[in-house]
Every structure is written in C-alpha cells, then in structure tokens.
Design a protein around this motif. Structure first.
Motif, mmCIF file in Angstrom:
data_model
loop_
_atom_site.group_PDB
_atom_site.id
_atom_site.type_symbol
_atom_site.label_atom_id
_atom_site.label_comp_id
_atom_site.label_asym_id
_atom_site.label_seq_id
_atom_site.Cartn_x
_atom_site.Cartn_y
_atom_site.Cartn_z
ATOM 1 N N GLU A 153 32.889 24.403 101.715
ATOM 2 C CA GLU A 153 32.079 23.773 102.702
ATOM 3 C C GLU A 153 31.686 25.046 103.385
ATOM 4 O O GLU A 153 30.524 25.148 104.042
ATOM 5 N N TYR A 209 28.885 27.100 102.026
ATOM 6 C CA TYR A 209 27.730 26.384 102.114
ATOM 7 C C TYR A 209 27.144 26.846 103.471
ATOM 8 O O TYR A 209 25.865 27.060 103.550
ATOM 9 N N HIS A 210 28.097 26.747 104.673
ATOM 10 C CA HIS A 210 27.528 27.068 105.913
ATOM 11 C C HIS A 210 26.767 28.323 105.964
ATOM 12 O O HIS A 210 26.067 28.740 106.750
ATOM 13 N N LYS A 226 23.720 28.741 104.359
ATOM 14 C CA LYS A 226 22.693 27.928 105.049
ATOM 15 C C LYS A 226 22.210 28.900 106.540
ATOM 16 O O LYS A 226 21.168 29.024 106.515
ATOM 17 N N LYS A 227 23.251 29.461 106.870
ATOM 18 C CA LYS A 227 23.164 30.329 108.114
ATOM 19 C C LYS A 227 22.043 31.510 107.748
ATOM 20 O O LYS A 227 21.451 32.201 108.626
ATOM 21 N N ASN A 267 26.158 20.483 100.119
ATOM 22 C CA ASN A 267 25.808 19.691 101.299
ATOM 23 C C ASN A 267 26.351 18.370 101.323
ATOM 24 O O ASN A 267 26.026 17.518 100.255
#
Length: 314
Positions: free
Chosen positions: A242, A245-246, A249-250, A262
C-alpha cells in the motif's frame, strides 16, 4: 442472491456507501438483491436525491452504529440494532447470502465468532488478499494478512488448503500451486515454524506444494497461485505494498499494473474458513471501493467458497 451491505460502515458513510450501492446496482444482474443495513430515512433521502427508487433495495432499518473507537465485543453485544449486528443476524439465519462492511474490522470479526462461527475442523479462520501480478489472468492469493499474528505449522497447512480452494473456485485454476513465504528457497531456511511447516506441506496431498517463495517474488511474477504466511508477516507485506502505491501515485506516474495496488479496485478482504461469505472493506472506502466490494461479494458467493471448504474439512 441477496447481498447484505453495511451502509454505516467506513469513514465516509453513509454517503460513500450509498453511492457505491447505487453504482453497483447498475451492474448487478436482476436476480441479485442488495439488502442495506442502516437508517432508513437517510437511505431513502439519498435515493430520492439521486433519482433512485428506494424499493429497488431491501432496507433493514438500523438505528445504531458500531463506531471505530468502540470496544468490538462490548459494542456488538450492546448495540443490538446496529448495522453490523443486524447484518450478521440475517447472515446467520441465511436471510442473506453474504455480508460486506467497511466498518470496524474488530466488530466484523466478533460478528463472525458470535454468529456463523468457524467451519468445523478449521483451527483458525484467516483473511486474505490478492497480490498484483503482471499477467491479466494470473491471481496470487496471500493469507493470512492480519487475523493470526502467531500460527502453528499445522495452521499454515490449513491456510494452504483453504487458499487453494479459493483460487480454484473463484478463477477455475486446476491444482493451484501453493508456496510458503520464507527468507530463502531452500527447505532448511526460515524460523522454526517455517521449517516445520515446510515438512508438513511437502507431504500433504490436499494441495500442490511448490516450495518456498521470497518477498521479491510476490509481486508481478509470483511462481505460485497461493502463498501462505502468518498474519504478522502478511500484514507487513500488505502495508508495504500500500505504501509503495502511494509513493508511485504521489510521483505522478500512472501505470495499469500499479493501479492493481489501489484499494479502490480491490473490493475487500474475504474472511475464510467460516460458515458464510463475509467481506471486510477498507475503512477509507469511497463509492468506487464500495461498489468493488459489492461486486467481489457477489463473485465469492457465486463461487461457493465457504461451502467447498466445509466439504473438504468434513
């Protein structure tokens, strides 16, 4: 088929849960009925605002909510008119075929223990998740991911058996490959539990054991369909994925593979080894995630996973 959904579950309930239910309604077959557990007036208010006839749902008026900060055992017993308590009551009576909630994980697990209970012969129920793979038709299930921090080797063997049934029933994979998460490929690697579990698993005729897999093999191109570990390790792996992924994404990157991380696309976490279909969603679930959780619940019900596990453990 009747799918129970906790409208008061999650940080953004009831708005997100209702919008997710309405979105799922558009994709569900006509023979599938959504049973909503929550305050009837609020459910009807949102339906009317969105131009949806409330009668398309079955509504069970729940006037209480088990909050995230409540003590799960005490709240489940005390709040008899809560959405989670009423949901499990109907699941236990087989008035619904499955129950999904993004609410208190503790209360959901108390609900399992207090009502539908573990399948006879299953030492410990567990929770599972799918690890993203590059291949579109490849699914790798990781279990346990947090329910059992400490496990015995024979429990890991049962996780392997349950996971193999899940993958076979849900995706039609014949003779799924099962592996043990470890710090090396060799049989001699790992702690005492892992070493003993390896010995039990390699001689077990109930599943197709292919040996150890290491952490770097889990994502993308895992050689196994099912990977078993204790809940302590599995939860760390899940949270690390997780976090990855963040970061991606950022950074502004968009990639079809990484979108598989996601939570909005994953639905929820199935509770396995119990007498019913129970799906636990992420607490921060938005409407998209709630819709995915409903569709996942439908798929798990159709696959008859808990019934097949029960047959196997007889």
């Amino acid at each position: 088929m009747r799918i129970g959904l906790d409208i008061m579950g999650g940080d953004f309930a009831p708005e997100a849960t209702m919008m997710g239910a309405i979105a799922a309604l558009k994709e569900l077959p006509q023979d599938v009925k959504l049973v909503l557990f929550g305050p009837q007036d609020k459910i009807e208010e949102i339906c009317q605002r969105e131009g949806v006839d409330p009668k398309v749902f079955d509504i069970v008026n729940a006037t209480e909510v088990i909050e995230m900060g409540d003590h799960p055992v005490k709240a489940f017993a005390a709040k008899q008119n809560s959405s989670i308590t009423l949901g499990f009551g109907m699941l236990h009576k087989k008035m619904i075929d499955g129950f999904a909630s993004a609410g208190s994980t503790g209360a959901m697990l108390v609900g399992v223990a207090a009502t539908i209970k573990s399948i006879p012969g299953v030492i410990r129920p567990c929770i599972a998740t799918e690890m993203p793979q590059f291949a579109e038709d490849k699914h790798t299930l990781l279990l346990d991911i947090g329910l059992n921090a400490d496990v015995r080797p024979d429990v890991l063997c049962q996780f392997a058996q349950i996971g193999a049934i899940y993958i076979k029933q849900l995706y039609g994979v014949e003779n799924p490959k099962v592996a043990l998460l470890n710090i090396g490929a060799e049989e001699s690697k790992g702690n005492l539990v892992a070493k003993e579990a390896y010995g039990l698993m390699k001689d077990n005729s109930n599943f197709n054991f292919v040996g150890n897999v290491e952490g770097h093999q889990l994502l993308g191109v895992c050689p196994a369909d099912v990977v078993v570990t204790d809940g302590f390790t599995g939860n760390i792996v899940l949270k690390e994925a997780e976090g990855l992924y963040h970061i991606i994404k950022k950074s502004g990157h968009t990639n079809e593979f990484f979108e598989k991380f996601n939570y909005e696309n994953l639905g929820g976490t199935p509770v396995l080894g119990v007498n019913g279909t129970v799906i636990i969603g992420h607490g921060v679930s938005n409407a998209k995630a709630i819709k995915a959780m409903v569709m996942q619940t439908k798929n798990v019900i159709e696959a008859q996973i808990w019934q097949k596990v029960a047959e196997k453990f007889q």
